[in-house]
Design a protein around this motif. Structure first.
Motif, PDB file in Angstrom:
ATOM      1  N   PHE A  17      19.519  13.814  36.641  1.00 52.11           N
ATOM      2  CA  PHE A  17      18.289  14.172  37.350  1.00 52.11           C
ATOM      3  C   PHE A  17      17.842  13.024  38.251  1.00 52.11           C
ATOM      4  O   PHE A  17      17.453  13.238  39.402  1.00 52.11           O
ATOM      5  N   ASP A  18      17.917  11.793  37.714  1.00 52.89           N
ATOM      6  CA  ASP A  18      17.465  10.623  38.471  1.00 52.89           C
ATOM      7  C   ASP A  18      18.290  10.458  39.749  1.00 52.89           C
ATOM      8  O   ASP A  18      17.751  10.207  40.832  1.00 52.89           O
ATOM      9  N   LEU A  19      19.626  10.628  39.616  1.00 52.08           N
ATOM     10  CA  LEU A  19      20.494  10.498  40.793  1.00 52.08           C
ATOM     11  C   LEU A  19      20.157  11.572  41.821  1.00 52.08           C
ATOM     12  O   LEU A  19      20.037  11.298  43.016  1.00 52.08           O
ATOM     13  N   TRP A  20      19.964  12.804  41.345  1.00 50.39           N
ATOM     14  CA  TRP A  20      19.641  13.890  42.257  1.00 50.39           C
ATOM     15  C   TRP A  20      18.268  13.684  42.876  1.00 50.39           C
ATOM     16  O   TRP A  20      18.056  13.909  44.070  1.00 50.39           O
ATOM     17  N   TRP A  21      17.323  13.226  42.068  1.00 52.30           N
ATOM     18  CA  TRP A  21      15.961  12.961  42.531  1.00 52.30           C
ATOM     19  C   TRP A  21      15.988  11.949  43.680  1.00 52.30           C
ATOM     20  O   TRP A  21      15.399  12.175  44.740  1.00 52.30           O
ATOM     21  N   THR A  56      18.602  11.014  45.569  1.00 52.26           N
ATOM     22  CA  THR A  56      19.370  11.501  46.714  1.00 52.26           C
ATOM     23  C   THR A  56      18.556  12.501  47.535  1.00 52.26           C
ATOM     24  O   THR A  56      18.427  12.363  48.748  1.00 52.26           O
ATOM     25  N   SER A  57      17.991  13.509  46.842  1.00 46.91           N
ATOM     26  CA  SER A  57      17.286  14.558  47.581  1.00 46.91           C
ATOM     27  C   SER A  57      16.106  13.972  48.337  1.00 46.91           C
ATOM     28  O   SER A  57      15.831  14.353  49.482  1.00 46.91           O
ATOM     29  N   ASN A  58      15.402  13.015  47.732  1.00 50.12           N
ATOM     30  CA  ASN A  58      14.254  12.416  48.412  1.00 50.12           C
ATOM     31  C   ASN A  58      14.666  11.643  49.648  1.00 50.12           C
ATOM     32  O   ASN A  58      14.076  11.795  50.712  1.00 50.12           O
ATOM     33  N   VAL A  59      15.685  10.795  49.482  1.00 52.99           N
ATOM     34  CA  VAL A  59      16.042   9.916  50.590  1.00 52.99           C
ATOM     35  C   VAL A  59      16.553  10.723  51.777  1.00 52.99           C
ATOM     36  O   VAL A  59      16.187  10.452  52.923  1.00 52.99           O
ATOM     37  N   VAL A  60      17.361  11.749  51.511  1.00 53.52           N
ATOM     38  CA  VAL A  60      17.866  12.568  52.616  1.00 53.52           C
ATOM     39  C   VAL A  60      16.689  13.179  53.384  1.00 53.52           C
ATOM     40  O   VAL A  60      16.600  13.071  54.611  1.00 53.52           O
ATOM     41  N   LEU A  61      15.737  13.772  52.651  1.00 54.61           N
ATOM     42  CA  LEU A  61      14.597  14.400  53.321  1.00 54.61           C
ATOM     43  C   LEU A  61      13.724  13.365  54.031  1.00 54.61           C
ATOM     44  O   LEU A  61      13.258  13.589  55.151  1.00 54.61           O
ATOM     45  N   PHE A 112      17.895   1.020  50.529  1.00 54.58           N
ATOM     46  CA  PHE A 112      16.703   0.433  49.918  1.00 54.58           C
ATOM     47  C   PHE A 112      15.817   1.542  49.342  1.00 54.58           C
ATOM     48  O   PHE A 112      15.333   1.457  48.212  1.00 54.58           O
ATOM     49  N   GLY A 113      15.638   2.612  50.121  1.00 57.92           N
ATOM     50  CA  GLY A 113      14.822   3.743  49.667  1.00 57.92           C
ATOM     51  C   GLY A 113      15.433   4.430  48.455  1.00 57.92           C
ATOM     52  O   GLY A 113      14.723   4.853  47.544  1.00 57.92           O
ATOM     53  N   PHE A 114      16.763   4.527  48.432  1.00 57.41           N
ATOM     54  CA  PHE A 114      17.444   5.184  47.315  1.00 57.41           C
ATOM     55  C   PHE A 114      17.169   4.442  46.007  1.00 57.41           C
ATOM     56  O   PHE A 114      16.787   5.051  45.005  1.00 57.41           O
ATOM     57  N   GLU A 159      11.963  13.380  33.610  1.00 58.00           N
ATOM     58  CA  GLU A 159      11.917  11.949  33.327  1.00 58.00           C
ATOM     59  C   GLU A 159      12.931  11.218  34.202  1.00 58.00           C
ATOM     60  O   GLU A 159      13.978  11.767  34.540  1.00 58.00           O
ATOM     61  N   LEU A 160      12.622   9.963  34.524  1.00 68.71           N
ATOM     62  CA  LEU A 160      13.604   9.092  35.170  1.00 68.71           C
ATOM     63  C   LEU A 160      14.026   8.047  34.135  1.00 68.71           C
ATOM     64  O   LEU A 160      13.411   7.929  33.068  1.00 68.71           O
ATOM     65  N   LEU A 161      15.061   7.283  34.446  1.00 66.99           N
ATOM     66  CA  LEU A 161      15.491   6.252  33.507  1.00 66.99           C
ATOM     67  C   LEU A 161      14.353   5.275  33.214  1.00 66.99           C
ATOM     68  O   LEU A 161      14.137   4.865  32.074  1.00 66.99           O
ATOM     69  N   VAL A 162      13.578   4.901  34.266  1.00 64.80           N
ATOM     70  CA  VAL A 162      12.518   3.904  34.047  1.00 64.80           C
ATOM     71  C   VAL A 162      11.386   4.460  33.188  1.00 64.80           C
ATOM     72  O   VAL A 162      10.784   3.723  32.414  1.00 64.80           O
ATOM     73  N   THR A 163      11.081   5.757  33.305  1.00 64.62           N
ATOM     74  CA  THR A 163       9.999   6.282  32.473  1.00 64.62           C
ATOM     75  C   THR A 163      10.447   6.357  31.015  1.00 64.62           C
ATOM     76  O   THR A 163       9.661   6.105  30.108  1.00 64.62           O
TER      77      THR A 163
END
Lengths: 337, 307
Positions: free
Chosen positions: A99-103, A105-110, A263-265, A288-292
């Motif tokens: 999920f974190d990787l997809w989260w 990736t999808s954000n940075v592309v957009l 950097f954004g990724f 959840e992300l890894l950091v949370t």
């Protein structure tokens, strides 16, 4: 210390240079001393201690000053994380990583696509009110992430949130019923073949709101360094505006935007605030992300040993991601030259 | 607007990168204006909502219009006296936050700038390894270092004073993450200052310390300001360390109070007080950010492009 010996039997020029090097070394360590001391105590020692903790069953019982040392458990913590073998429910290491990787990736592309498009839009010659728009669009950048995340959590609220109110108003114009979408805690999958809950989309929209403006600022800077002659040449060759965008703007922006996208990724991959405050990782820890998780293992579960092993995993995952993305950036640098 | 535009284009910035010299037709202009207005609406709507809720006299009922009837500053007054049910005043929260963020900023920067200078200008054995160490720490998100810091600081108890449960302890834990960032950010900028200036000073008989204090530090003022601001901003809205470490309300910070207000469900959130608090926290740093924006973004892109 060794240098004094060397000096006595070397020629004068070499002696001077080696003395200078020795002096530089002494000065350097003098300048570094405060940082090394402080980082040694509060950064490097805790990180080494973290590695020790990751091999123990460190828990609440070991927290007090006089409490017994924790038991050594070998790689048990590391294996339990991989097998999701936790004394509480909802933990899914591989699911969270995916999920974190997809989260990210999808954000940075957009972010990058929207940022570049808006930068190009605001760079159109003869567009009115540019300065006003630029001043408005920068606002999300300057608001602290904590404020954005907590405010947007309330914006998405099903009963009182302004998002549902706004949608209800729009639905009302077309004679529709008031909208009552449970953005943050619904288990429904909005797109049935994509296993992402509604709260992911709420997080995505929020992060797009706060992310594209900074990308637009960076893209504007890169855009303004493209020589105008390239466009003139393209126009003489009969290129349309769309062709000019694809064949001049995009390749010229790439070297500046790609490092920023990397950097954004990494930033988005570690974006604690949106997951923790907006969706609360929910529903059922699906956002959840890894950091949370790293925080919840300490703050809620008080499993300090397991949390330490988890942090070691996070370190290596980020190391791998950094190495991959750096290689990507280097490849593009060559491409640009 | 017209004069502003001509001024900008006369220094040759606006014209670069634009598609062509063809004038916009009225239809295209209107279409582009509509897109711009829509974007402006999406950016401004949440901000307008926060402002309107903060002056809304009703706290719980369903808000419908952006311009509430009987607008009042009561929520601000309430927040400024006692923001949460915890027995702690706003002044105390603000003071704690300023001490925490300011202390970390001064401490981290004072140590970081000389280390950054050594990394940027001096050759010494172990340089590459130490830089790699700083970078490695920088890569690890601060949340992932929380367990050992919590455990180790909790061990330091002097009399009734537990270092973990104090602003000082949180400050130390925050410095642990802020220091590598400050070193790296400062070093990146010091690298761009031409060495010739220092060489000239050395020829004139200046010592290493004089060069550092009289030549390099004044030239580094912009990056010192930006780094100081970014570290301060991190401390100003720091949440997870304070939330994990501090248990006594007298030590609480502004962001902890804000989080206390959010509640589990929005139905429980005291809307007007929460939004007023959010604005009070955001406004000072947002204003400074706007003032420094050019330098901050410049640093980001320079660091990014030059690797």
């Amino acid at each position: 210390m060794a240098t004094t010996n060397v000096q006595s039997n070397t020629p004068a020029t070499m002696r001077r240079s080696s003395r200078k090097t020795a002096e530089d070394t002494r000065t350097a360590y003098l300048y570094l001393l405060p940082a090394l001391l402080v980082m040694g105590i509060i950064t490097f020692y805790p990180l080494l201690y973290q590695i020790y903790m990751s091999f123990t069953d460190f828990g609440l019982k070991n927290l007090r000053v006089n409490s017994p040392p924790p038991n050594f458990v070998g790689f048990d913590n590391y294996l339990r994380i991989l097998k999701n073998d936790m004394p509480f429910t909802g933990f899914d290491f591989w699911g969270t990583l995916a999920f974190d990787l997809w989260w990210a990736t999808s954000n940075v592309v957009l972010h990058v696509v929207l940022g570049v498009l808006v930068a190009v839009l605001l760079n159109v010659e003869g567009l009115w009110f540019k300065r006003i728009y630029r001043a408005i669009y920068v606002l999300p950048v300057v608001i602290p992430a904590l404020i954005i995340a907590t405010v947007w959590k309330n914006m998405w609220d099903a009963d009182y949130g302004p998002i549902n109110s706004l949608l209800s108003t729009i639905a009302g114009w077309f004679g529709g019923a008031p909208v009552h979408i449970r953005w943050l805690d619904s288990f429904d999958l909005p797109i049935s073949w994509i296993p992402l809950p509604l709260s992911y989309y709420a997080m995505l929209v929020t992060n797009i709101w706060l992310g594209w403006p900074l990308n637009a600022v960076v893209a504007t800077g890169a855009l303004q360094s493209i020589p105008k002659e390239l466009y003139e040449a393209a126009e003489i060759d009969g290129a349309t505006r769309v062709q000019q965008f694809l064949n001049v703007t995009v390749p010229m922006l790439r070297p500046a935007m790609l490092p920023f996208a990397i950097f954004g990724f990494i930033t988005t991959f570690n974006l604690f605030h949106l997951s923790y405050f907006l969706s609360g990782g929910g529903p059922d820890h699906r956002t959840e992300l890894l950091v949370t998780w790293a925080y919840r293992l300490v703050n809620e579960q008080k499993l300090y040993g397991i949390a330490s092993a988890f942090a070691v995993y996070v370190f290596f995952i980020l190391l791998i991601l950094t190495l991959i993305t750096n290689r990507l950036a280097k490849a593009t640098a060559n491409y640009a030259e | 607007m017209a004069t502003a535009n001509t001024r900008v284009s006369s220094i040759g910035r606006r014209a670069r990168g634009t598609s062509s010299g063809r004038p916009l037709t009225l239809g295209t202009q209107i279409l582009l204006q509509l897109i711009c207005l829509f974007l402006a609406f999406t950016v401004l709507y949440p901000i307008a909502w926060v402002v309107s809720r903060s002056i809304d006299p009703s706290t719980l009922n369903r808000p419908t219009s952006l311009l509430p009837e009987g607008a009042t500053l009561d929520a601000y007054r309430a927040v400024l006296t006692q923001p949460t049910t915890n027995p702690v005043s706003f002044a105390r929260l603000a003071l704690n936050t300023i001490l925490l963020a300011g202390g970390v900023t001064v401490f981290a920067l004072a140590i970081a700038v000389s280390a950054a200078y050594a990394f940027s200008r001096l050759k010494f054995p172990g340089r590459a390894q130490l830089m790699l160490g700083v970078l490695g720490v920088l890569m690890l998100p601060a949340v992932a270092g929380i367990a050992p810091l919590f455990v180790l600081l909790n061990r330091i108890v002097i009399g009734g004073f537990n270092l973990r449960n104090s602003l000082f302890g949180v400050g130390l834990a925050m410095t642990s993450g802020a220091l590598p960032f400050a070193i790296w950010n400062l070093k990146g900028y010091l690298d761009t200052i031409p060495k010739e200036l220092e060489e000239a000073a050395t020829i004139d008989g200046a010592t290493r310390n004089q060069t550092f204090l009289r030549i390099v530090l004044p030239l580094a003022t912009p990056v010192l300001a930006v780094t100081a601001f970014l570290v301060f901003l991190g401390g100003w809205t720091e949440f997870y360390l304070s939330w994990q470490f501090l248990t006594e309300p007298k030590n609480f910070t502004l962001s902890m109070a804000l989080y206390n207000m959010v509640g589990q469900y929005a139905g429980q959130t005291p809307w007007s007080r929460f939004t007023a608090m959010a604005l009070i926290i955001a406004l000072p740093v947002a204003v400074v950010y706007l003032a420094l924006q050019k330098y901050i973004v410049g640093g980001l892109t320079v660091g990014g492009v030059k690797g």
